[in-house]
Design an enzyme around this catalytic site. Sequence first.
Site, PDB file in Angstrom:
ATOM      1  N   TRP A  99      -3.284  -6.926 -48.267  1.00 23.66           N
ATOM      2  CA  TRP A  99      -2.937  -5.449 -47.960  1.00 23.66           C
ATOM      3  C   TRP A  99      -2.518  -4.711 -49.153  1.00 23.66           C
ATOM      4  O   TRP A  99      -2.373  -3.488 -49.087  1.00 23.66           O
ATOM      5  CB  TRP A  99      -1.678  -5.466 -46.963  1.00 23.66           C
ATOM      6  CG  TRP A  99      -0.373  -6.114 -47.607  1.00 23.66           C
ATOM      7  CD1 TRP A  99      -0.432  -7.003 -48.523  1.00 23.66           C
ATOM      8  CD2 TRP A  99       0.854  -5.680 -47.589  1.00 23.66           C
ATOM      9  NE1 TRP A  99       1.001  -7.324 -49.097  1.00 23.66           N
ATOM     10  CE2 TRP A  99       2.050  -6.361 -48.595  1.00 23.66           C
ATOM     11  CE3 TRP A  99       1.472  -4.405 -47.017  1.00 23.66           C
ATOM     12  CZ2 TRP A  99       3.138  -6.038 -48.573  1.00 23.66           C
ATOM     13  CZ3 TRP A  99       2.721  -4.036 -46.959  1.00 23.66           C
ATOM     14  CH2 TRP A  99       3.660  -4.859 -48.051  1.00 23.66           C
ATOM     15  N   GLU A 138       8.096 -12.245 -47.498  1.00 21.71           N
ATOM     16  CA  GLU A 138       7.721 -13.482 -47.335  1.00 21.71           C
ATOM     17  C   GLU A 138       8.559 -14.640 -47.328  1.00 21.71           C
ATOM     18  O   GLU A 138       8.581 -15.814 -47.238  1.00 21.71           O
ATOM     19  CB  GLU A 138       6.655 -13.963 -48.262  1.00 21.71           C
ATOM     20  CG  GLU A 138       5.264 -13.156 -47.948  1.00 21.71           C
ATOM     21  CD  GLU A 138       4.196 -13.419 -48.849  1.00 21.71           C
ATOM     22  OE1 GLU A 138       4.194 -14.068 -49.688  1.00 21.71           O
ATOM     23  OE2 GLU A 138       3.236 -12.820 -48.890  1.00 21.71           O
TER      24      GLU A 138
END
Lengths: 811, 811
Positions: free
Chosen positions: A427, A554
């Site tokens: 991304w 994350e």
Amino acid sequence: MNYVQAPISLAPQDLLCAEALFSVANGYIGLRAAFEEGYPEDIPSVRGLYANGFYDIVDMKQAEPLHGLIDKKQTIVNLADVQGIELSAEGRRFSMFEGGISGDRRELDFDAGTYSRSMSWEAGNGCELDITVKRLASFNHPSMMVIDYQVTARNRPVALSFISRHEGDVRNYCDPDDPRLASHSVQNLLVEEVKKVTRLVSSRDCGGSGLSSRDCAGSGLSSRDCAASGLNSRDSGGSDPAVSCVTSRTSRSGLAVCTAVSHTVIVAEQSEDRNGSENKSDNKSENKSENKSHAEAVVHSCETTVTGAIHSINLNALPGQAVRVIKWVAVCDSQRHGADFAAAAVAELNQAMEAGIDRLYAEQAEYVKRFWDHAAVTVDDGSDSQRISQAMRYNLFTLLQSASRDSYANVAAKGLSGEGYEGHYFWDTEMYIQPVFLLTQPELCKNLIAFRYRTLAQARDNARALGHRQGALYPWRTINGEECSGYYVSGTAAYHINGAVAHAVEQHWLATGDDDFLVAMGAEIVLEIARLWLDVGHFSGGEFRIHSVTGPDEYTCMVDNNYYTNALAKKNLHFAVRAAAIIGSEHSRRLGFTAADLDGFITAAAAMRLPYDEGLGIHAQDDSFLSKPRFDLAATPPEKHPLLLHYHPLTLYRHQVCKQADTVMAYFVCSMIPDSIMKRSFAYYEDITTHDSSLSRCMFSIVAAMLGDAEKAAAYLTETVGLDLNDSHGNTKDGIHTANMGGSYMALIYGLAGLRFTEAGISLRPLLPEGWQGYSFRFRYRSALTEVSVDRSGCHYRVLEGSADIVILSY
Amino acid sequence: MNYVQAPISLAPQDLLCAEALFSVANGYIGLRAAFEEGYPEDIPSVRGLYANGFYDIVDMKQAEPLHGLIDKKQTIVNLADVQGIELSAEGRRFSMFEGGISGDRRELDFDAGTYSRSMSWEAGNGCELDITVKRLASFNHPSMMVIDYQVTARNRPVALSFISRHEGDVRNYCDPDDPRLASHSVQNLLVEEVKKVTRLVSSRDCGGSGLSSRDCAGSGLSSRDCAASGLNSRDSGGSDPAVSCVTSRTSRSGLAVCTAVSHTVIVAEQSEDRNGSENKSDNKSENKSENKSHAEAVVHSCETTVTGAIHSINLNALPGQAVRVIKWVAVCDSQRHGADFAAAAVAELNQAMEAGIDRLYAEQAEYVKRFWDHAAVTVDDGSDSQRISQAMRYNLFTLLQSASRDSYANVAAKGLSGEGYEGHYFWDTEMYIQPVFLLTQPELCKNLIAFRYRTLAQARDNARALGHRQGALYPWRTINGEECSGYYVSGTAAYHINGAVAHAVEQHWLATGDDDFLVAMGAEIVLEIARLWLDVGHFSGGEFRIHSVTGPDEYTCMVDNNYYTNALAKKNLHFAVRAAAIIGSEHSRRLGFTAADLDGFITAAAAMRLPYDEGLGIHAQDDSFLSKPRFDLAATPPEKHPLLLHYHPLTLYRHQVCKQADTVMAYFVCSMIPDSIMKRSFAYYEDITTHDSSLSRCMFSIVAAMLGDAEKAAAYLTETVGLDLNDSHGNTKDGIHTANMGGSYMALIYGLAGLRFTEAGISLRPLLPEGWQGYSFRFRYRSALTEVSVDRSGCHYRVLEGSADIVILSY
């Protein structure tokens, strides 16, 4: 300071890092800045040559192979080693690790578009040489790069020998201890054919095939130079007609590549200039008179082996006489150049060599100049260092080097400077790089979106594999459009990549107004993504909820109603409806979208759950985030960072601790949040964010600016803009961090300058941090090119081309 | 029907399945029921010999090697192939796939404790043979097993040849397509030494070393038999003094094992009995007169190879004359038998052979009888099939075969019948198997708990690896106590294994009142687990919450406040406080526990979050479960089951769908829930549970019974009790399902009969399903042995030994 310059450190980690930092690339091919002559055996080197989008497939074994988990992935492939050049002076082999080295430096020149390494060397046998090796990956001829090896004997005549290697027996780099690198070495590329062909140069170098004699003159080549380089005889010097071609095929992806290598030798007149940084054009004009006699003394040979070729060049150099061995390299692959890719490589090589090295340099400088015309940037932070300006320019230049110019490829997380993350696209492209190009090189964005369009079928397949009945789900990491995420928990589950892709289409349309592109590609992407959101989410308790996804952070995985993801989904759904209106009912029908689809989008967007904690008055990163205990960052020593290398994922997931901006980032991307909430959220998440991701600080910088906190915005920007130049994450050796580079620039223009564009137009909301004298940048928006400068006197803008109305807002 | 009997199917899948179903084991060693002579080459076979707790270490590559993820695991090891016996009749090799086969059957005899395969074979060359091969893994001599190969020529004298193999060059079975099996073949066991030794049998077989001549007589051996088996000469028949010893070592774990093999031949008198099912003792007494002459005609030889040995036995059989070749196998390993394990194997072999085969059979029958004395069970479901009774007994017998008798090992998910789940131990032991043994063979439970005590240090290390500052976390799957879970999401994250281990200690103490064992081992386990709960959870909003764990339902992972986990944790914390009181302050101090620890336990238990949904009036499986969309089970075709083999984990995690009992199971384990809530929860979860786990239906059966629903309880029981016998999960080939076996029995005694024990004593709350005539079972509780029978006349119990007061409750 439109360059980065540094003395040469021979510490192994510095060498690896510099290989990445000083790599040259042109969006198609990239070459790491290893020494041509190599290092001693015990020093690691990643002598990489890469082609963007050129991949092999390797197995990725799952410890427990559950259904649907990915068991093979694509990986970027290290192509033939074309950097090898061993210089010997009277039998003494040049090495920076032996003999005396002085005046050594590396330089990446953002104006010339070249990298050079220079030093003076005392061989130990009495020979003293000034050496400059310049490299260029041609922006104008994507298949071409050159290594321009320049040697000047300082004190006496010296017999020079160049062994120039072209070796197809190569492997990718591996490090079993680092989760971000390949963990075992595989022979991805197998040599299929080694061939020596003869360039047809006799009559064409001057005059033939497109080059008139005027071209020759124009490009600085005298007709005698041309003649010399056209000589066919093995021992007559100048240009060697021998071209070595190495054709290789990947072990499993079926792609093939050809590298073609040939050499030109230019021997200049004897000169007193010993500092090694000669002026090319001056040299050239001086060289003509002496050129022939020396050229005749040049002895070429080329021997092929099973996996490559060795070119030898021997000549005698007089003191002060610059000798240049120019190694020409062409790369063509079967994906881009069709079945005749090997012939194409030779043709590209021929064409470039015929045009000559000066033409290549001139075109390169012209290309880069045009780029800077649209991307000039200065930052005066009040110090003398120009450190920020320089880093900004380094970042922009490196992004220019990294971005694919066609839809076969994209921008790898590490550009073309290393094998980190195996050359995958994330991304990063849509959220950190396109926002920069959109305002500097919007035509590049079109390619990057076209890549997503070309791989839409794979994204649909991926959605089906994940159990979705409709829509497309872009892979978290990929080269060819198929998912490569081995750890789906913080990979495939990061559905927000879909949000990023649709957002990029929206931004492109806003910035360019290009309805045709929306019709041709953009709308289909956006509508398929909207359909996916409808399938992954569901209505419950009056809200539209999205379960079991992973947001940007994350350190928190597989959660329900990640604020960032939901906010982006909502935005995507709105734009899908808008896009359908823009392309009109006929095109919508062609794409299979009905009014019922659009109603679904509208309803889901309106009901989208955006978790908010009443008690804290902040948005919750997800449904459960705020009920977790905080990770004790205060008690965590520096050597335990980054956390991902020291803690089990479960430990991280269980705590409130963020690797990177998540909710905060949503405030920038989706905006329209009351300042009071944004302020509390910012403070809350700032406290628990480690910035272990290089994608984090830039977003905190932008949102700090949105909150009017110029000092904090500047502090984050300053910390992050030189991440690679300072190797502050310690892993630049594996490749530069393209997203951080884009993000740093975004922190300046979207952050401090507060640039925004909507359908209504563009606005600025500038801030100038204490102590800063000012900053300026240029940007393109639709037909206009504008220069903005912010200084102590205020904010000014100047429309350089076209016309633009810019609203300047204040805090 | 105290046996399982079946005709022999030669379909490949049936053969594999039968190998597991009919395996013989004794808690230490297990042998799969492959044919001695093998199958045709294209039919797969898992010719496994396993030793419980004997493992190798293999790499387990993680697709993305995050910090703390397991990268190596233990695996059960296939030991030397000792099953090979090739029979030839006048040169025609026996195979069930060639010639004429009739009267074939397999039988596992729960009274004799043996497995046999019988058939008549027409060789095609005119020879007709009755063949019975009986196997036994000795419960009394854990290192010993025998293969008793009996052949009777039906119609004419036949020259018989037996080639009996002992082969150390073996590998584990692998199937790259099944996540539950090893995916690639590794040579785990390397032969270190092959040796032929001579048994010292001359004077000792009768009379020496513990065997008086009376023993001989008593065990059915005439003194002439003894003499015959003691002859040293190679061609004098009877017992072959040659022992082949194969010593092997694992590739990485450093464990070593020796298999010792030798043979006895017993030739009976000619007989007219041709049905192959001779009566041993009758035979024996008839045999004596003829025995010697034939025995003298027996020719033995033994040749060693690099990796094994080949024993040959040749003899002539008269029509009707039973010939028995008894293959004796001893297994000893370096872990249990010390440095002299090879000598130990030979000694065990000697001792057993000296005692003789009949002694072995008699001891085995006696051992099994004692077991059934405490575990007799009947179920009369109104049909004539006795199917349920038989399955119950099969399950109990198989558990008896599977459970380790020492603390080096435990009960593998597949017992010793296959390599599924690589021989790992799970929570199955504590939640599904100990509850059965606790009431039948409580001394076995002590060993199983001792295994957890022996591996407490590894559990502490595991807790540290997961970031916990205190306490112990048992591994989700292990052999040696270290975590082997490659997919931590539904492995290591299943913290409820800790709950299971502490619960088992509590149950053992309740059932036995053994305070000393609590002092010696149990309390330390329980207190360390309580400390872990305190560390993984935290207080928030007045509740004690446990984040990011996985409950029993593996279709929902890494959730917050899993009801089952939290309920069990609460129970553990209470018992930790109780255990501290039982062992007293001195022992508590020795274990490092303070009053503050105990206060912490009490506070956390009192505040434990147990998610409850007011709207639905049910307990929520976890904080977010009920807000997810339901998986559309109605629209899911049968071929898409089990879901885990057809859907990406994310798809499953995102939906309300359960692999197995989770919240419902907590109702049984922790009890004390109002019936109204339990009833609504049961109905709710029943609707969304696929029972893709073999651990599910038994728990639904128990809780159905708790709700007074005898029919549903019986239906679940009936469906699950024959899971392996019917191969209803299609994977019995990889090994039987020990947890399901225990669970099925639990469904009878804890479910239908409603047996419960607390500190106050024991109670029953019996149900009799419609159509059932009755059921009965025995159980031990403290000093008492009790027989319960439930029939149409009511519930009766009889205390067979000791004394017991049982409260009978009704619905």
